[in-house]
Design an enzyme around this catalytic site. Structure first.
Site, mmCIF file in Angstrom:
data_model
loop_
_atom_site.group_PDB
_atom_site.id
_atom_site.type_symbol
_atom_site.label_atom_id
_atom_site.label_comp_id
_atom_site.label_asym_id
_atom_site.label_seq_id
_atom_site.Cartn_x
_atom_site.Cartn_y
_atom_site.Cartn_z
ATOM 1 N N ASP A 127 36.659 49.001 42.323
ATOM 2 C CA ASP A 127 35.008 48.240 43.042
ATOM 3 C C ASP A 127 34.524 49.487 42.035
ATOM 4 O O ASP A 127 34.624 50.770 41.358
ATOM 5 C CB ASP A 127 35.281 49.251 44.213
ATOM 6 C CG ASP A 127 34.253 48.501 45.515
ATOM 7 O OD1 ASP A 127 33.342 46.940 44.452
ATOM 8 O OD2 ASP A 127 34.545 48.454 46.478
ATOM 9 N N ASP A 171 31.722 40.083 49.916
ATOM 10 C CA ASP A 171 31.435 40.872 50.827
ATOM 11 C C ASP A 171 31.314 40.181 51.583
ATOM 12 O O ASP A 171 31.423 40.638 53.017
ATOM 13 C CB ASP A 171 30.725 41.939 50.747
ATOM 14 C CG ASP A 171 30.981 43.062 50.010
ATOM 15 O OD1 ASP A 171 32.290 43.542 49.737
ATOM 16 O OD2 ASP A 171 30.485 44.719 49.090
HETATM 17 C C1 DGJ Z 1 32.545 47.236 48.000
HETATM 18 C C2 DGJ Z 1 33.768 46.417 48.015
HETATM 19 O O1 DGJ Z 1 33.214 45.266 47.993
HETATM 20 C C3 DGJ Z 1 33.556 46.479 49.793
HETATM 21 O O2 DGJ Z 1 34.948 45.408 50.190
HETATM 22 C C4 DGJ Z 1 34.659 47.763 50.201
HETATM 23 O O3 DGJ Z 1 35.518 48.339 48.897
HETATM 24 C C5 DGJ Z 1 33.207 48.731 49.493
HETATM 25 N N1 DGJ Z 1 32.376 48.642 48.408
HETATM 26 C C6 DGJ Z 1 33.341 50.279 49.571
HETATM 27 O O4 DGJ Z 1 32.846 50.877 49.704
#
Ligand code: DGJ
Length: 725
Positions: free
Chosen positions: A480, A550
């Site tokens: 991430d 997301d």
């Molecule tokens: C952003 C990601 O897109 C989410 O899926 C998740 O992993 C969060 N970060 C965790 O902090």
């Protein structure tokens, strides 16, 4: 031979099965662009270097016999700064005398089978030299002695080519590269529209279309990443081009940092298209004898509309960009706990997730953010990559054993380029983050960005990751990246190299990813940046799938997935069924099946009815895996063009299978959807799996099929066709 050089006329011709790209070495060794478009057999296009009339205020070269020639007018392959061409330059090198006049002219070339790698950078590759042919053209600035090697690789059978550049300081004095685009392509008109993908967090890659106009049109990022906001993709298409008609030229930069795409319409209505590292904020000092390699641009031409352009990108990326074990084999169907629990979970709770998941046929549990240090909120602990055994109720190995005992694989989350202000790592090494001495550091999600231009920082983080990954049975890693770069400076670089930090950061990230993929070749890596903030071909080189957004609302996902599919194949799009507000599980599943499928919710909350749907979806995931992951995509009804419905279809390469999906976004007026399928074999007969009716491909494509289905908002249907003997 896809690449030929006519030594008498001094013309290079780069052919794919469907396109030609032609340029000429003109008087005084100017490299003059002549043509890019549908395949033509001859090179008799030299008249294209003129603009027809001679303009005042466009400089000439006294040594060129033709007074109509001007660097300001003539289409050029790789034009430099300040030497007679007032259009946006492809390259600018500030020399030791302090000026940035740059003028690269042809010196020599070589043509060979295969494709060279680009040092330190991701790039398309071939396993077999017969799959591509490369032209390396050496150009030189005779005043400064600096050289530019222009690389052109042609993927003949796939209708695509790549371009990149290496700048070599062959002089005996240092120089500074101010601007180094990877490609420059000239069009003789501006009778085109520009397609780009814009967005923001939670709404990435929306398609935007505009007519080209005089002046410069710029799409770029200076966030340190390719970004949610603009994708490093753009296409120049015929006015009114559709999915099936018109010329479409697609450009996609294999790079994950600051990029720029420029389309400049000039005084004679021609268009220059440039793509590469964003010159804004960039500089690179080149000592004598050293070189700088640009990332590469992938260029795709389709004479048959935007849909075919996308399918060429998809085939190319599946074969020549995605690497490793997970390229061709079925990826595990996963469940991720993030949307259900955030960071507030326990090991015991996740075991219940795995128990339910196992009952439903799900293959892997992914433990997201919150398993390390004292990470109970997003305010702390990034950089402290030690397992929180209290939270897990034991060691990580013991926890994974419980998951594995249920028959599930195990995956884990990392954010390797980040450091929390409140972390042991920051307290020990406050200078390890990107910063400018004396200036307040902007905070984003309470974190800073680690200075990956530094080898010591990279070695430390890789070492910490290695300890956990090598001591435990980890099948998958979600990488991430949750903020952009500000106050960009590195404590280790001298003042004259501070403009290099953005690019050095990207190179550092690639280095760690490279080490990771080599150390753990069987581990599946899914890239992520707050959803799809780094959905680019650079990342796909290291991770075959990327978390698309997301935003898991299935209706919102439609435009995100349609936009993403402009150049990225279905297999690369992480797509999960979540507990989001809108639509039932059936539609959520139908939308998520488009990509690398999974769940992102608490399976303990499923009703018996939900479980039935999920079991069915799991079966469908396996049944349709090949047609979705390896088939051709046809975008039938776009959610940005039709307010009521979206529809898309996957057709297997051998045209024996087709899967049609449609979603109602808003109640349409008509109950029946009359739809013409695409991409089938007109001579084959296909059975409709639901009705057992048999239709010819010709009927399904030309007459179409009338489908009566629910028209309620958020409903959807799938239809599967299989060829019969
Ligand atoms: C952003 C990601 O897109 C989410 O899926 C998740 O992993 C969060 N970060 C965790 O902090």
């Amino acid at each position: 031979m896809p690449i030929t050089f006519d030594s008498e006329k001094r013309i290079f011709k780069l052919d794919t099965a469907t396109s030609s790209y032609i340029f000429e070495i003109y008087e005084e060794n100017y490299i003059v662009h002549l043509y890019y478009g549908a395949k033509i057999p001859d090179c008799n296009v030299t008249q294209l270097k003129y603009r027809g009339s001679f303009p005042s205020f466009s400089p000439n070269n006294i040594n060129v016999s033709d007074p109509m020639f001007s660097p300001d007018i003539t289409p050029l392959e790789y034009s430099g700064e300040g030497t007679g061409d007032f259009r946006s330059a492809a390259v600018a090198v500030r020399n030791a005398d302090g000026n940035n006049s740059t003028d690269f002219r042809y010196k020599s070339h070589k043509i060979y089978g295969g494709k060279p790698a680009i040092e330190g950078l991701p790039a398309l590759y071939v396993e077999n030299d017969a799959d591509a042919q490369t032209l390396e053209l050496l150009a030189e600035d005779s005043v400064t002695g600096v050289q530019a090697v222009l690389y052109y690789t042609v993927f003949e059978n796939l209708g695509a080519m790549t371009r990149s550049v290496k700048i070599i300081n062959a002089s005996d004095r240092p120089v500074e590269i101010e601007k180094v685009y990877s490609s420059c392509v000239e069009f003789h008109t501006h009778d085109y529209e520009l397609l780009t993908l814009y967005g923001k967090w939670g709404k990435e890659r929306s398609l935007e279309r505009r007519a080209l106009a005089h002046g410069r049109q710029l799409v770029s990022s200076k966030r340190g990443s390719s970004s949610h906001h603009h994708n490093p993709f753009a296409a120049i298409v015929d006015k009114g081009a559709t999915e099936d008609y018109g010329s479409a030229y697609g450009f996609n930069l294999v790079y994950s940092g600051n990029f720029a795409f420029e389309a400049e319409v000039n005084q004679f209505a021609g268009t220059r298209v440039l793509m590469g590292i964003n010159p804004d904020g960039f500089g690179w000092k080149l000592e004598p004898g050293s070189s700088f390699s640009s990332p590469e641009v992938v260029m795709v031409y389709s004479a048959n509309g935007i849909g075919e352009m996308s399918r060429i990108f998809h085939r190319l990326y599946r074969k020549h960009l995605i690497r490793g074990k997970w390229k061709d084999i079925k990826r595990p169907l996963l469940i991720n706990n993030w949307e259900a629990t955030g960071m507030e979970f326990t090991g015991e709770q996740l075991v219940t997730f795995a128990e339910r998941a196992a009952e439903l046929g799900i293959d892997m549990l992914v433990m997201d953010d919150g398993w390390f240090g004292n990470r109970d909120s997003d305010r702390c602990a990034l950089g402290d990559w030690t397992v929180n055994e209290k939270k897990l109720g034991g060691t990580l190995s013991e926890f994974i054993e419980k998951i594995n005992a249920l028959g599930l694989k195990f995956g884990i989350w990392y954010e390797p380029e980040m450091i929390s202000r409140d972390s042991e790592l920051y307290r020990a090494h406050p200078d390890w983050c990107i910063h400018v001495p004396g200036r307040e550091k902007s905070i984003a999600r309470y974190q800073y960005v680690l200075d990956y231009s530094r080898q010591d920082v990279r070695d430390y983080i890789f070492g910490e990751m290695y300890k956990v990954l090598s001591a435990n049975k980890i099948d998958y890693l979600k990488w991430d990246f949750n903020r952009n770069l500000t106050e960009v400076g590195s404590a280790q670089l001298p003042p004259e190299r501070q403009k290099e930090v953005f690019h050095r950061f990207v190179l550092g990230t690639y280095e760690v990813m490279d080490r990771l993929t080599k150390a753990f070749p069987d581990m599946l890596i899914e890239n992520c940046s707050g959803g799809g903030g780094r959905f680019d071909p650079g990342m796909l080189y290291y991770s075959p799938q990327i978390w698309t957004s997301d935003n898991t609302d299935p209706i919102e996902r439609l435009s995100i997935q349609f936009g993403t599919s402009m150049c990225y194949p279905a297999s690369t799009m992480g797509a999960h069924v979540s507990a989001s507000r809108r639509t039932g599980y059936e539609t959520k599943g139908n939308v998520a099946l488009w990509g690398s499928f999974g769940y992102e919710l608490d399976p303990n909350k499923f009703t018996e009815e939900d479980k039935k749907i999920v079991k069915q979806q799991v079966g469908e995931y396996h049944k349709y895996y090949d047609v979705i992951h390896f088939g051709d995509l046809y975008r039938l009804i776009s959610p940005s063009e039709n307010p009521f419905r979206a529809a898309w279809e996957f057709v297997s390469e051998d045209k024996t299978e087709a899967l049609l999906t449609s979603v109602v976004m808003r109640k349409p007026e008509d109950r029946a959807l009359f739809i013409k399928l695409k991409g089938l074999d007109p001579d084959k007969y296909y059975i409709d799996e639901d009705t057992h009716e048999v239709y010819s491909g010709a009927l399904l494509m030309n007459a179409g099929l009338c489908i009566i289905a629910s028209t309620d908002d958020g409903t959807s249907f799938k239809k599967y066709f299989k060829a019969v003997e």
